[in-house]
Design an enzyme around this catalytic site. Structure first.
Site, PDB file in Angstrom:
ATOM      1  CD  GLU A 163      -3.026  -1.030   2.245  1.00  0.00           C
ATOM      2  OE1 GLU A 163      -2.955  -0.151   3.132  1.00  0.00           O
ATOM      3  OE2 GLU A 163      -4.022  -2.118   2.349  1.00  0.00           O
ATOM      4  CD  GLU A 349      -4.261  -5.775   3.684  1.00  0.00           C
ATOM      5  OE1 GLU A 349      -5.010  -4.865   3.957  1.00  0.00           O
ATOM      6  OE2 GLU A 349      -3.067  -5.672   4.006  1.00  0.00           O
TER       7      GLU A 349
HETATM    8  O1  IFM Z   1      -4.963  -2.974   8.659  1.00  0.00           O
HETATM    9  C1  IFM Z   1      -4.859  -2.344   7.632  1.00  0.00           C
HETATM   10  C2  IFM Z   1      -3.651  -3.114   6.674  1.00  0.00           C
HETATM   11  O2  IFM Z   1      -2.463  -3.186   7.723  1.00  0.00           O
HETATM   12  C3  IFM Z   1      -3.314  -2.530   5.488  1.00  0.00           C
HETATM   13  N1  IFM Z   1      -4.757  -2.581   4.924  1.00  0.00           N
HETATM   14  C4  IFM Z   1      -6.030  -2.208   5.355  1.00  0.00           C
HETATM   15  C5  IFM Z   1      -5.988  -2.772   6.683  1.00  0.00           C
HETATM   16  C6  IFM Z   1      -7.309  -2.260   7.407  1.00  0.00           C
HETATM   17  O3  IFM Z   1      -7.303  -0.861   7.750  1.00  0.00           O
END
Ligand code: IFM
Length: 445
Positions: A163, A349
């Site tokens: 990210e 994710e």
């Molecule tokens: O917890 C975070 C993760 O570290 C990175 N992506 C989003 C998740 C939820 O906010």
């Protein structure tokens, strides 16, 4: 709704969010250790000092993953555990931890997917300028080489960075993540050095001779104008630049988007881009990871009609204020495949924050999370049917953990963590996800 044979059902976590043990075995200080101690930065002053104590409890945690039935586990390696000052001396004990973790996964038949950077920059590098300093990209490549030398024979999936949007913009522009800066010029500079770090790390990983596949994970959003008014359309285009194209274009087209110089020209002339940088950034990859949480309807910002935008608030916000919109996942998967790359894609994710609690009968009924994953798995399946080469799906998260600026105030896990006792317990979503994995899809639902 079956998925292709061999589809990779996983679960994801990140080092600072679960490991704890921040002072053990020679680990150095990270920017999140520092930021979490800044008054007002994190809800209630929570820190990752103990988190889920995974550093000590990892064997039992891997047993839970096996019970869950996942084919793969996405974890991150903490740079300050491996190289406490970010460059120079290597901490053998830190590497040993990830060595044990990797073997522990393989012994249980679970495929490791290792992220090299999930936001925990060594503080010593921040003190020398952090991501605003070009040298940090070289230090990252050096660290990647060290990890690859140790784990490269056993990790089949590598992700360089997690990210970039959050590292660059949430950390250096919004000030909500470490290092807590609010400076747009620094943010765009940091983004370039993060991209460069990725490119250099890809080269380092390839040079190490690892046979693992190499990729990167971006959090992308689906952006659309709220109305067809040209001002809203232009605002949506700007938000799309900021949230998506600033990462996708350099990674897959070897150039910043054509409108980047104009938009960020107010704060920077991009003088930080050196000859050869974009070639280094746009290295061939083996796969691409997508984190999806948000779909935005956008309208013009009357206060800043030239550079601004307004995200229209969702009709039914979740506890973190965002909406639930699985359609956006399909849109992003299809867009990346159509406009940017034919590479295999993986959802590294997606997940839902709730205020989960244990009922008197000992259960954790997170039906909203089940509905969330059901919707997102259906969206992923639609993308597959429409020709997107999707090979895996990793819910965020395996267990409740330190949720950055929200501390322990919200929960994302399919396992509930009692932070007082460190007891883990499966929520209803864990039982449900186990059945999805067993059926390789949403069969019979
Ligand atoms: O917890 C975070 C993760 O570290 C990175 N992506 C989003 C998740 C939820 O906010």
């Amino acid at each position: 709704m079956r998925f292709p044979d061999g589809f990779l059902w996983g679960a994801a976590t990140a080092a600072y969010q679960i490991e704890g043990a921040v002072h053990e075995d020679g680990r150095g200080v990270s920017i999140w250790d520092t930021f979490a101690r800044t008054p007002g930065a994190v809800l209630r002053g929570d820190t990752g000092d103990i988190a889920c104590d995974h550093y000590h409890r990892w064997p039992a945690d891997l047993d839970l993953l096996k019970e869950l039935g996942v084919g793969a586990y996405r974890f991150s390696v903490a740079w300050p555990r491996v190289m406490p000052s970010g460059d120079g001396a290597v901490n053998k004990a830190g590497l040993d931890f990830y060595d044990r973790l990797t073997d522990g996964l393989l012994e249980r038949g679970i495929t490791p997917m290792a992220t090299l950077y999930h936001w925990d920059l060594p503080q010593a590098l921040q003190d020398r300028g952090g991501w605003a300093d070009r040298d940090t990209a070289d230090h990252f490549a050096g660290y990647a080489e060290v990890v690859a030398e140790r784990l490269g024979d056993r990790v089949p999936y590598w992700l360089t960075l997690n990210e970039l949007y959050c590292s660059a913009f949430v950390g250096h522009l919004d000030g909500k993540h470490a290092p807590g800066l609010r400076d747009e010029k620094v943010a765009v500079t940091a983004l370039h050095h993060l991209l460069l770090a990725h490119g250099k790390a890809v080269s380092a990983l390839r040079a190490s001779g690892t046979t693992g596949r190499i990729g990167i994970t971006c959090n992308l959003t689906s952006v659309r104008p709220f109305t067809s008014d040209p001002a809203d359309v232009a605002a949506a285009r700007r938000l799309d630049l900021h949230e998506n194209r600033m990462f996708l274009d350099p990674l897959f087209r070897g150039a910043y988007p054509p409108d980047a110089a104009g938009h960020y020209g107010a704060v920077t002339d991009f003088g930080f881009v050196h000859d050869g940088d974009l070639e280094a950034i746009a290295q061939p990859l083996d796969y691409f990871g997508i984190n999806y949480y948000e779909r935005h309807a956008v309208r013009a910002d009357p206060a800043d009609p030239v550079r601004g935008w307004q995200r229209v608030p969702p009709a039914r916000p979740t506890v973190t204020g965002i909406g639930i919109d699985p359609v956006g996942l399909r849109e992003i998967l299809e867009r990346v495949n159509r406009e940017y790359t034919p590479l295999p894609l993986v959802v590294t994710e997606t997940g839902l924050a709730l205020h989960d609690y244990v009922a008197p009968d000992g259960t954790v009924a997170d039906d909203e999370r089940i509905a969330f994953f059901d919707g997102h798995i259906r969206a992923a399946h639609e993308a597959l049917e429409n020709g997107v080469p999707l090979f895996g799906f990793f819910p965020w998260s395996f267990m409740d953990n330190f949720e950055w600026q929200s501390g322990y105030g919200v929960r994302y896990g399919v396992y509930y963590v009692d932070y007082a006792t460190q007891e883990r317990r499966p929520k209803a979503s864990a039982e449900w996800y186990r059945s999805v994995i067993r059926a390789n899809g949403l069969v019979g639902r």
